[in-house]
Design a protein around this motif. Structure first.
Motif, PDB file in Angstrom:
ATOM      1  N   THR A 199       0.953  -1.187   0.016  1.00  0.00           N
ATOM      2  CA  THR A 199       0.088  -0.088   0.137  1.00  0.00           C
ATOM      3  C   THR A 199       1.004   1.287  -0.044  1.00  0.00           C
ATOM      4  O   THR A 199       0.678   2.181  -0.633  1.00  0.00           O
ATOM      5  CB  THR A 199      -0.873  -0.083   1.349  1.00  0.00           C
ATOM      6  N   SER A 236       1.303   6.646  -6.704  1.00  0.00           N
ATOM      7  CA  SER A 236       0.081   7.497  -7.021  1.00  0.00           C
ATOM      8  C   SER A 236       0.376   8.800  -6.968  1.00  0.00           C
ATOM      9  O   SER A 236      -0.048   9.722  -7.788  1.00  0.00           O
ATOM     10  CB  SER A 236      -1.286   6.831  -6.141  1.00  0.00           C
ATOM     11  N   SER A 254      -5.474   7.065   7.073  1.00  0.00           N
ATOM     12  CA  SER A 254      -4.666   5.853   6.955  1.00  0.00           C
ATOM     13  C   SER A 254      -3.979   5.437   8.377  1.00  0.00           C
ATOM     14  O   SER A 254      -3.523   4.474   8.527  1.00  0.00           O
ATOM     15  CB  SER A 254      -3.889   5.689   5.939  1.00  0.00           C
ATOM     16  N   PRO A 301      -9.533  -0.376  -7.051  1.00  0.00           N
ATOM     17  CA  PRO A 301      -8.577   0.512  -5.886  1.00  0.00           C
ATOM     18  C   PRO A 301      -7.327   0.514  -6.554  1.00  0.00           C
ATOM     19  O   PRO A 301      -6.501  -0.464  -6.841  1.00  0.00           O
ATOM     20  CB  PRO A 301      -8.849  -0.293  -4.797  1.00  0.00           C
ATOM     21  N   GLY A 302      -6.439   1.941  -6.433  1.00  0.00           N
ATOM     22  CA  GLY A 302      -5.251   2.005  -7.085  1.00  0.00           C
ATOM     23  C   GLY A 302      -4.986   2.191  -8.361  1.00  0.00           C
ATOM     24  O   GLY A 302      -4.048   2.506  -8.600  1.00  0.00           O
ATOM     25  N   GLN A 313      -8.184   6.741  -4.088  1.00  0.00           N
ATOM     26  CA  GLN A 313      -7.927   6.104  -2.754  1.00  0.00           C
ATOM     27  C   GLN A 313      -8.684   6.743  -1.440  1.00  0.00           C
ATOM     28  O   GLN A 313      -9.158   6.404  -0.464  1.00  0.00           O
ATOM     29  CB  GLN A 313      -6.569   6.004  -2.583  1.00  0.00           C
ATOM     30  N   ARG A 369     -12.394   6.003  -1.312  1.00  0.00           N
ATOM     31  CA  ARG A 369     -12.575   4.838  -0.742  1.00  0.00           C
ATOM     32  C   ARG A 369     -12.370   4.974   1.080  1.00  0.00           C
ATOM     33  O   ARG A 369     -13.134   4.409   1.546  1.00  0.00           O
ATOM     34  CB  ARG A 369     -11.768   3.635  -1.211  1.00  0.00           C
TER      35      ARG A 369
END
Length: 486
Positions: A271, A278, A337, A438-439, A450, A453
């Protein structure tokens, strides 16, 4: 089925013997010298199952003597004609004792087999219980009661039993002295039984049995009692089997926990790598535009017209705003996160949030604004207004960039089953669903996707896409309605 105690069974056996003695004392016409030995052997075989072996042998001998006194000529004497009746009496005595011994022996074997079967069943049930539980550490009270029942069932009732993993902790009322603490630590470290009857630290009065596993001991069971309780005790092996199963279950649980930690660490690494990729991907395009425009102004400023200079300046401003939004998204995603995230929420109006997003679009001088349609009388939603507006801003900005034509982006807000859904649709070229997992950065969302989400997850909401090759793409962002507003 009612189970008689030893006193009751002994009394019943003695009653049968006494009844047989009365028949010999007062024989009926059908009881003769030849049939009485058969009856004597039959009755002795019955009460031998109800009484201890010594008592059975003694009563059988008395029965033969009574038979000799009452029925063998000359009656009422113990005189025996060895040639005529001696062999009969010896045979009756021998057969009676032999049957008594064999039946008692068979009963002992049957009782032992029953105990073994019961212990095997206990081990099977205990093993199933260990497999079904998520954390075997919670079964410490169950293991304590199981061991106490097993030892008590074998007639040992004076033992104090305590168990623990890192220290003796169950039952909570158990008081531990310094010697027992040292014995616990030694047993846990060596992963071997120690104490009275084990051949190790025989000077200790107590018995310590470890919860053994392949990698070491995961706990210890302490027995406090008299030294005679531990010498040649048959129950120690059964208790050790229960403890070994517990130790292996703890080892499996620990291995599963470490494997899960390894998977989470690998996932976090992946991640983090995706996160950095990203960021680089999303910021590369606007920074390249800024650098190109700035270079054009510096190198060709004297030859550019006012309209061209204005064009490059507006481009630098727009791309700088894009970088600013990407930075805000990155910081917000990093905050969401983290561990134990607590996002302040309150009841918010859907109409106010949509109006705020449209106002920001106008402030950025967006060329094309979406068509907005909000269902009437929408209830309040429990959310963090700043985060929700950031999600809508990302989804609308992405749709505007890929709409392909003015007026082709729509924002519809409708009420569903227990939720309010924001539907952002465009009439762009569309894409397969596999490309908006995702991603994925193929639509330029990257960090923005991201973030969307993450915000949906924090709000216990949901985010999904529907797309086709020619029908454009629709992003649906749903938030649960506040409970008191349902």
């Amino acid at each position: 089925m009612m189970k008689l105690n030893p006193i009751s069974t002994g009394a019943l056996g003695f009653f049968l013997w006494a009844a047989m003695m009365l028949l010999i004392k007062y024989p009926q016409g059908w009881l003769s010298l030849s049939s009485t030995p058969v009856l004597l052997i039959l009755v002795s075989s019955i009460y031998s199952l109800l009484m201890p072996l010594g008592w059975s042998l003694a009563l059988s001998a008395l029965a033969v003597l009574m038979f000799n006194y009452e029925m063998v000529p000359p009656v009422h004497t113990f005189h025996v004609d060895l040639h005529e009746h001696g062999i009969l009496l010896i045979t009756v005595m021998g057969v009676s004792w032999l049957i008594t011994y064999l039946l008692r022996r068979q009963k002992q074997i049957a009782e032992r087999e029953h105990v073994l079967a019961r212990r095997t069943l206990q081990l099977m049930r205990w093993s199933e219980q260990l497999r079904e539980v998520d954390n075997p550490h919670t079964l410490l009270p169950v293991l304590h009661d199981l061991i106490a029942g097993l030892v008590g069932g074998l007639g040992v009732n004076q033992l104090a039993i305590a168990l623990g993993y890192h220290a003796l902790e169950y039952p909570p009322t158990f008081k531990v002295n310094s010697t027992q603490q040292e014995g616990f630590g030694a047993c846990l470290q060596d992963n071997k039984p120690l104490g009275c009857g084990t051949g190790r630290y025989e000077n200790l009065d107590d018995l310590y049995l470890p919860m053994r596993a392949k990698s070491g001991a995961y706990g210890v069971c302490l027995f406090v009692g008299k030294r005679d309780d531990f010498l040649d005790a048959v129950w120690i092996q059964d208790v050790q089997a229960l403890l070994d199963q517990m130790g292996l279950a703890c080892e499996r649980h620990e291995s599963a926990r470490r494997a899960q930690q390894a998977r989470e660490l690998a996932q976090n690494q992946a991640t983090r790598s995706l996160f950095l990729t990203s960021i680089a991907h999303d910021q590369r395009t606007p920074l390249a535009s800024i650098m190109t425009s700035a270079s054009a102004l510096l190198e060709q400023g004297e030859r550019l017209t006012k309209d061209e200079i204005r064009h490059y300046a507006e481009l630098i401003q727009a791309e700088s705003q894009q970088v600013s939004r990407l930075t805000d998204n990155t910081l917000t995603l990093a905050r969401l996160s983290g561990e134990q995230v607590q996002v302040p929420m309150r009841d918010e109006s859907v109409e106010d949030m949509v109006a705020s997003v449209l106002q920001r679009l106008r402030q950025r001088k967006q060329k094309h604004l979406p068509k907005v349609q909000v269902e009437q009388d929408l209830p309040l939603v429990l959310c963090n207004m700043v985060l929700v507006e950031q999600v809508l801003d990302n989804l609308i900005d992405n749709a505007l960039q890929h709409s392909g034509a003015p007026g082709s982006v729509e924002l519809n807000v409708v009420q569903g089953q227990g939720e309010v859904c924001f539907q952002v649709s465009d009439l762009g070229k569309g894409m397969p669903l596999a490309q908006i997992q995702p991603g994925d950065q193929s639509r330029g969302l990257g960090i923005g996707l991201q973030l969307c989400r993450a915000v949906a997850q924090v709000h216990s909401g949901r985010l999904h896409f529907s797309a086709g090759l020619e029908k454009g793409t629709t992003a649906v962002f749903c938030l649960p309605i506040a409970v008191h507003n349902r």
